[in-house]
Enzyme design. Structure first.
Site, PDB file in Angstrom:
ATOM      1  N   TYR A  28       0.804  -1.096  -0.122  1.00 29.42           N
ATOM      2  CA  TYR A  28       0.381   0.386   0.042  1.00 29.42           C
ATOM      3  C   TYR A  28       1.138   1.024   0.103  1.00 29.42           C
ATOM      4  O   TYR A  28       0.686   2.166  -0.916  1.00 29.42           O
ATOM      5  CB  TYR A  28      -0.979  -0.147   1.531  1.00 29.42           C
ATOM      6  CG  TYR A  28      -1.690   1.083   1.226  1.00 29.42           C
ATOM      7  CD1 TYR A  28      -2.834   1.233   0.238  1.00 29.42           C
ATOM      8  CD2 TYR A  28      -1.508   2.502   2.133  1.00 29.42           C
ATOM      9  CE1 TYR A  28      -3.699   2.484   0.502  1.00 29.42           C
ATOM     10  CE2 TYR A  28      -2.454   3.269   2.208  1.00 29.42           C
ATOM     11  CZ  TYR A  28      -3.304   3.617   1.890  1.00 29.42           C
ATOM     12  OH  TYR A  28      -4.603   4.612   1.260  1.00 29.42           O
ATOM     13  N   GLU A  50     -11.932   5.484   4.827  1.00 29.04           N
ATOM     14  CA  GLU A  50     -11.193   6.059   6.164  1.00 29.04           C
ATOM     15  C   GLU A  50     -12.049   6.421   7.219  1.00 29.04           C
ATOM     16  O   GLU A  50     -11.130   6.437   8.257  1.00 29.04           O
ATOM     17  CB  GLU A  50     -10.781   7.745   5.444  1.00 29.04           C
ATOM     18  CG  GLU A  50      -9.617   7.644   4.150  1.00 29.04           C
ATOM     19  CD  GLU A  50      -8.283   7.851   4.752  1.00 29.04           C
ATOM     20  OE1 GLU A  50      -8.054   7.268   6.125  1.00 29.04           O
ATOM     21  OE2 GLU A  50      -6.561   7.085   4.253  1.00 29.04           O
ATOM     22  N   TRP A  58      -5.001   0.727  10.193  1.00 32.46           N
ATOM     23  CA  TRP A  58      -4.790   0.551   8.624  1.00 32.46           C
ATOM     24  C   TRP A  58      -5.394  -0.552   8.037  1.00 32.46           C
ATOM     25  O   TRP A  58      -5.462  -0.872   6.885  1.00 32.46           O
ATOM     26  CB  TRP A  58      -4.196   2.040   8.208  1.00 32.46           C
ATOM     27  CG  TRP A  58      -4.894   1.571   6.559  1.00 32.46           C
ATOM     28  CD1 TRP A  58      -3.625   1.309   5.257  1.00 32.46           C
ATOM     29  CD2 TRP A  58      -5.730   2.483   6.408  1.00 32.46           C
ATOM     30  NE1 TRP A  58      -4.664   1.817   4.184  1.00 32.46           N
ATOM     31  CE2 TRP A  58      -5.295   2.228   4.619  1.00 32.46           C
ATOM     32  CE3 TRP A  58      -6.954   2.485   6.610  1.00 32.46           C
ATOM     33  CZ2 TRP A  58      -6.711   3.020   3.599  1.00 32.46           C
ATOM     34  CZ3 TRP A  58      -7.910   3.435   5.381  1.00 32.46           C
ATOM     35  CH2 TRP A  58      -7.510   3.031   4.427  1.00 32.46           C
TER      36      TRP A  58
END
Length: 193
Positions: A28, A50, A58
Site C-alpha cells: 500500500y 477512512e 489501517w
C-alpha cells in the site's frame, strides 16, 4: 517521551516511512498511498474506508478492502445511495467488513451526498479544491501532522453538504491517501524529489 523516527531502510535497501513494514502495508505504501486517484468512486471509496478506519488499524481495513468493495458495489454512489434499512441490517451481518452501524449508515449517507454534489462539480473537485498551497515535508514522525487548516476546511464543507464521519483528522488522512500532497517522509524512496 515521544519517539522520533525517520525513514527506515528495509531488507531491500529502500528507505520507507516507518509504518510500511512488510506485506500489505508495504505494498500500500509503495504503490498507492500518496498517489492521486481519479473519479467519483475512487474518492468515495477512500472517504468511506477512512471513516471505517477510525479507531482501528489501517492494516485491518486493507485486509477487508475486497469485501468492502464487494458489499458497497465498487463504491458506485448511485447503487449505495439506494441502500435502505434492510441493506444496513444485511451489512451488519457481514463478518468480512467492519460491522459498525453508524459507519455503515454514514457510507449510505455519504453516497447520497456524493450524488447531490454532482450538480456542483462533484466529490473529486471538492476534495481537490482543498489541496494545501504549502504542503508539509516532515523529516520524522514527530513532524507529521494529523490535521491542517485545509483538512478542517474540507471537513466543514463536507459536513455542510450532508456528509458524515468526515472530521478534520479523517479528512487529513484522506488528503494523504489520495495524494493531495506528498505525505511521505523526506528520505523515503517514494517521496517526490
Amino acid at each position: 517521551m515521544e519517539t522520533t523516527v525517520g525513514p527506515v531502510t528495509g531488507e531491500d535497501g529502500l528507505a520507507r516511512c516507518p509504518w510500511a513494514g512488510a506485506g500489505t502495508m508495504r505494498d500500500y505504501h509503495d504503490h498507492e498511498w500518496g498517489r492521486r486517484v481519479h473519479g467519483e468512486s475512487a474518492y468515495l471509496e477512500r472517504l468511506t474506508l477512512e471513516a471505517f478506519q477510525s479507531g482501528l488499524s489501517w492494516s485491518t481495513i486493507l485486509m477487508k478492502r475486497p469485501a468492502f468493495r464487494e458489499v458497497f458495489a465498487g463504491f458506485d454512489a448511485e447503487v449505495v445511495a439506494t441502500y435502505a434499512a434492510a441493506d444496513v441490517e444485511r451489512l451488519m451481518g457481514e463478518a468480512r467488513i467492519v460491522r459498525n452501524r453508524r459507519k455503515i449508515e454514514a457510507a449510505v449517507t455519504n453516497a447520497r451526498a456524493t450524488l447531490a454534489l454532482r450538480d456542483d462539480g462533484g466529490l473529486e473537485r471538492l476534495v481537490l479544491a482543498h489541496a494545501p498551497e504549502d504542503p508539509p515535508a516532515p523529516r520524522t514522525t514527530a513532524e507529521q501532522q494529523t490535521t491542517s487548516p485545509e483538512s478542517s476546511a474540507l471537513s466543514k464543507e463536507l459536513k455542510r453538504r450532508g456528509f458524515a464521519f468526515v472530521g478534520p483528522t479523517t479528512m487529513f488522512a484522506l488528503m494523504e491517501a489520495t495524494g493531495l500532497f506528498d505525505p511521505h517522509l523526506v528520505g523515503c524512496h517514494r517521496r517526490a524529489h
